[in-house]
Scaffold this motif. Structure first.
Motif, PDB file in Angstrom:
ATOM      1  N   LEU A  32      -6.974  10.203   3.578  1.00 37.43           N
ATOM      2  CA  LEU A  32      -5.736   9.534   3.174  1.00 37.43           C
ATOM      3  C   LEU A  32      -5.055   8.801   4.317  1.00 37.43           C
ATOM      4  CD1 LEU A  32      -4.135  12.169   0.766  1.00 37.43           C
ATOM      5  CD2 LEU A  32      -5.204  10.008   0.148  1.00 37.43           C
ATOM      6  N   PHE A  33      -5.059   9.409   5.508  1.00 43.25           N
ATOM      7  CA  PHE A  33      -4.218   8.892   6.580  1.00 43.25           C
ATOM      8  C   PHE A  33      -4.966   8.127   7.661  1.00 43.25           C
ATOM      9  CE2 PHE A  33      -1.807  12.569   4.934  1.00 43.25           C
ATOM     10  CZ  PHE A  33      -0.646  11.914   4.584  1.00 43.25           C
ATOM     11  N   LEU A  34      -6.287   8.222   7.723  1.00 38.24           N
ATOM     12  CA  LEU A  34      -7.009   7.506   8.771  1.00 38.24           C
ATOM     13  C   LEU A  34      -6.846   5.998   8.666  1.00 38.24           C
ATOM     14  CD1 LEU A  34      -8.755   7.961  11.235  1.00 38.24           C
ATOM     15  CD2 LEU A  34     -10.780   7.828   9.774  1.00 38.24           C
ATOM     16  N   PRO A  35      -6.948   5.388   7.464  1.00 40.72           N
ATOM     17  CA  PRO A  35      -6.706   3.943   7.389  1.00 40.72           C
ATOM     18  C   PRO A  35      -5.289   3.558   7.799  1.00 40.72           C
ATOM     19  CG  PRO A  35      -7.825   4.736   5.411  1.00 40.72           C
ATOM     20  CD  PRO A  35      -7.377   5.948   6.165  1.00 40.72           C
TER      21      PRO A  35
ATOM     22  N   MET B 271       0.809  -1.221   0.000  1.00 45.86           N
ATOM     23  CA  MET B 271       0.000   0.000   0.000  1.00 45.86           C
ATOM     24  C   MET B 271       0.842   1.270   0.000  1.00 45.86           C
ATOM     25  SD  MET B 271      -3.039  -0.918   2.679  1.00 45.86           S
ATOM     26  CE  MET B 271      -3.537   0.809   2.717  1.00 45.86           C
ATOM     27  N   PHE B 272       2.119   1.161   0.299  1.00 40.59           N
ATOM     28  CA  PHE B 272       2.935   2.367   0.453  1.00 40.59           C
ATOM     29  C   PHE B 272       3.007   3.173  -0.840  1.00 40.59           C
ATOM     30  CE2 PHE B 272       7.023   4.547   0.133  1.00 40.59           C
ATOM     31  CZ  PHE B 272       6.959   5.359   1.258  1.00 40.59           C
ATOM     32  N   TYR B 273       3.263   2.500  -1.960  1.00 41.88           N
ATOM     33  CA  TYR B 273       3.423   3.230  -3.227  1.00 41.88           C
ATOM     34  C   TYR B 273       2.128   3.921  -3.665  1.00 41.88           C
ATOM     35  CZ  TYR B 273       4.379   4.194  -8.132  1.00 41.88           C
ATOM     36  OH  TYR B 273       4.521   4.809  -9.355  1.00 41.88           O
ATOM     37  N   PRO B 274       0.980   3.228  -3.715  1.00 45.95           N
ATOM     38  CA  PRO B 274      -0.244   3.935  -4.133  1.00 45.95           C
ATOM     39  C   PRO B 274      -0.632   5.070  -3.187  1.00 45.95           C
ATOM     40  CG  PRO B 274      -0.743   1.708  -3.390  1.00 45.95           C
ATOM     41  CD  PRO B 274       0.717   1.792  -3.534  1.00 45.95           C
ATOM     42  N   VAL B 275      -0.397   4.902  -1.892  1.00 43.84           N
ATOM     43  CA  VAL B 275      -0.711   5.984  -0.957  1.00 43.84           C
ATOM     44  C   VAL B 275       0.191   7.184  -1.209  1.00 43.84           C
ATOM     45  CG1 VAL B 275      -0.633   6.669   1.477  1.00 43.84           C
ATOM     46  CG2 VAL B 275      -1.683   4.505   0.827  1.00 43.84           C
TER      47      VAL B 275
ATOM     48  N   VAL C 117       1.530   7.998  -4.045  1.00 40.46           N
ATOM     49  CA  VAL C 117       1.066   8.626  -5.293  1.00 40.46           C
ATOM     50  C   VAL C 117      -0.167   9.483  -5.030  1.00 40.46           C
ATOM     51  CG1 VAL C 117       0.074   8.161  -7.565  1.00 40.46           C
ATOM     52  CG2 VAL C 117       2.040   6.840  -6.769  1.00 40.46           C
ATOM     53  N   LEU C 118      -1.095   8.985  -4.222  1.00 40.88           N
ATOM     54  CA  LEU C 118      -2.295   9.752  -3.901  1.00 40.88           C
ATOM     55  C   LEU C 118      -1.953  11.040  -3.158  1.00 40.88           C
ATOM     56  CD1 LEU C 118      -4.790   6.944  -2.811  1.00 40.88           C
ATOM     57  CD2 LEU C 118      -4.900   8.363  -4.871  1.00 40.88           C
ATOM     58  N   VAL C 119      -1.003  10.957  -2.240  1.00 45.26           N
ATOM     59  CA  VAL C 119      -0.609  12.149  -1.486  1.00 45.26           C
ATOM     60  C   VAL C 119      -0.010  13.204  -2.420  1.00 45.26           C
ATOM     61  CG1 VAL C 119       0.972  13.020   0.270  1.00 45.26           C
ATOM     62  CG2 VAL C 119      -0.306  10.921   0.689  1.00 45.26           C
ATOM     63  N   VAL C 120       0.898  12.773  -3.299  1.00 45.05           N
ATOM     64  CA  VAL C 120       1.524  13.713  -4.230  1.00 45.05           C
ATOM     65  C   VAL C 120       0.486  14.302  -5.182  1.00 45.05           C
ATOM     66  CG1 VAL C 120       3.198  13.940  -6.100  1.00 45.05           C
ATOM     67  CG2 VAL C 120       3.770  12.595  -4.059  1.00 45.05           C
TER      68      VAL C 120
END
Length: 268
Positions: A256-259, A189-193, A195-198
């Motif tokens: 974005l960060f709650l999960p 999950m690190f990479y897609p998260v 990407v979403l943040v950026v």
């Protein structure tokens, strides 16, 4: 050797009660099974400890003696135990029981060595419940936020079958595998998260700083003529984001960060 009081059912379904002097609860259940009876409850009786005079409450509260520490519990703020800690606890308990150590003695050792205050309090409560005649599964079932139904039912099956040490080993292996799988999921999950943040940061930058600058340019180019509906919608969205910047940023951060925070809180 400890004395165990038991309640069991014979082949006709009649309830019988008795006591055994054996080394552990698992051995007591095994002996009852050899008698052709079905165990429903087994509890240890510590005659020597019950004959001791009760310690003074003042010394227990002050913390100067060897008694248990006085704690104030707030149920509203009590949560579960992180899976990593519960996995280590299960593995240690399985090792002690498999080595032939009495269950209560093993729990006492784990309670003394446990650094997590929540799990230490739960372990001490389980010990008190077992000393009062309850089984291990019944005692664990009193703490559903720490031991889920699968955990409790597997322990109960191990008690009834006289193979508690085997079940605890299987439980610890299951929890360890679940931890490894969850770790792989987090890594994936690190990479897609990221990407979403950026992407969210770039989109916010465009809506707050770039799009408003085009509004004046479009107004000059159109010479008073109305702009296309899509352009008007984008400009209105940009204006809404600027007017409610803090709220929008807060919603994006929560989404974005709650999960991720929930997974971290559960021991990852």
């Amino acid at each position: 050797m400890s004395q165990f009081i038991y309640v069991a059912l014979d082949s006709r379904g009649k309830e019988t009660r008795g006591s055994l002097n054996v080394g552990s609860q698992s051995e007591a259940i095994r002996r009852i099974k050899e008698l052709g009876q079905f165990t429903t409850r087994v509890g240890s009786v510590r005659v020597a400890e019950r004959s001791k005079p009760a310690s003074k409450p003042a010394s227990a509260v002050s913390g100067g003696g060897a008694g248990r520490r006085f704690t104030v519990s707030l149920p509203l703020f009590q949560g579960g135990v992180k899976p990593k800690i519960l996995t280590a606890f299960t593995r240690q308990l399985a090792t002690l029981v498999d080595a032939g150590m009495p269950l209560l003695r093993g729990l006492k050792i784990l309670a003394e060595e446990e650094t997590n205050p929540r799990l230490r309090a739960v372990t001490e409560d389980i010990m008190d419940s077992i000393e009062g005649g309850g089984s291990l599964s019944e005692s664990m079932a009193r703490h559903p936020r720490v031991f889920n139904k699968l955990y409790v039912n597997m322990v109960k099956a191990g008690e009834l079958g006289g193979v508690l040490e085997v079940v605890l080993v299987r439980l610890s292996e299951f929890l360890e595998k679940a931890q490894r799988i969850k770790g792989k999921v987090i890594s994936g999950m690190f990479y897609p998260v990221a990407v979403l943040v950026v992407a969210a940061a770039i989109l916010s930058l465009l809506m707050i700083y770039v799009v408003p600058k085009f509004q004046d340019i479009f107004a000059d180019l159109r010479n008073g003529r109305p702009m296309p509906a899509f352009t008007v919608a984008v400009l209105q969205i940009s204006q809404t984001i600027r007017d409610h910047l803090l709220g929008v940023v807060g919603c994006i951060a929560i989404a974005l960060f709650l999960p991720i925070l929930d997974l971290i809180n559960n021991g990852i």
